[in-house]
Design an enzyme around this catalytic site. Structure first.
Site, PDB file in Angstrom:
ATOM      1  N   CYS A  36       0.631  -1.297  -0.413  1.00 39.74           N
ATOM      2  CA  CYS A  36      -0.101  -0.418   0.268  1.00 39.74           C
ATOM      3  C   CYS A  36       0.370   1.325  -0.261  1.00 39.74           C
ATOM      4  O   CYS A  36       1.497   1.551   0.900  1.00 39.74           O
ATOM      5  CB  CYS A  36      -0.827  -0.424   0.929  1.00 39.74           C
ATOM      6  SG  CYS A  36      -1.786   1.244   1.398  1.00 39.74           S
ATOM      7  N   CYS A  39      -0.037   3.527   2.610  1.00 41.69           N
ATOM      8  CA  CYS A  39       0.564   2.733   4.268  1.00 41.69           C
ATOM      9  C   CYS A  39       2.143   3.718   4.238  1.00 41.69           C
ATOM     10  O   CYS A  39       2.371   4.003   5.266  1.00 41.69           O
ATOM     11  CB  CYS A  39       0.526   2.402   4.254  1.00 41.69           C
ATOM     12  SG  CYS A  39      -1.297   1.491   3.967  1.00 41.69           S
TER      13      CYS A  39
END
Length: 112
Positions: A36, A39
């Site tokens: 991600c 993230c």
């Protein structure tokens, strides 16, 4: 290559209760995944928060490696941030955000 946030605690399904639910200070949990990009973008911001704040514990949880806790708290998007006080979730935020916004959102539930 592993992308873990090194300066704050990484919880697991097994350690979540001790790391988060039994903490005597509020805990900001970062539910993240290695695949991600948002993230990864948040990790430096979270590291700064962890270093700056004595009144808040920052804990990461890799959802791919620890699906039980992620499922228990219905984490469907990453990153998801949850604040726990006295073992109870008091705030859930979905998606990356600037540090300034995150600090303001934390202040609403932590009063600081």
């Amino acid at each position: 290559m592993t992308t873990t946030a090194s300066s704050f605690t990484q919880a697991t399904d097994a350690s979540f209760t001790a790391d988060v639910l039994e903490s005597d200070v509020p805990v900001l949990v970062d539910f993240w995944a290695a695949w991600c990009p948002p993230c990864r973008a948040m990790h430096p911001i979270l590291e700064e928060l962890a270093a700056e704040r004595d009144d808040l514990r920052v804990v990461g949880l890799d959802c791919d490696s620890n699906p039980r806790v992620a499922a228990e708290y219905q984490v469907l998007s990453m990153p998801t941030f949850m604040v726990f006080k006295h073992g109870q979730p008091v705030l859930k935020l979905i998606g990356s955000r600037p540090k300034r916004k995150l600090v303001a959102e934390l202040a609403e539930v932590l009063g600081s």
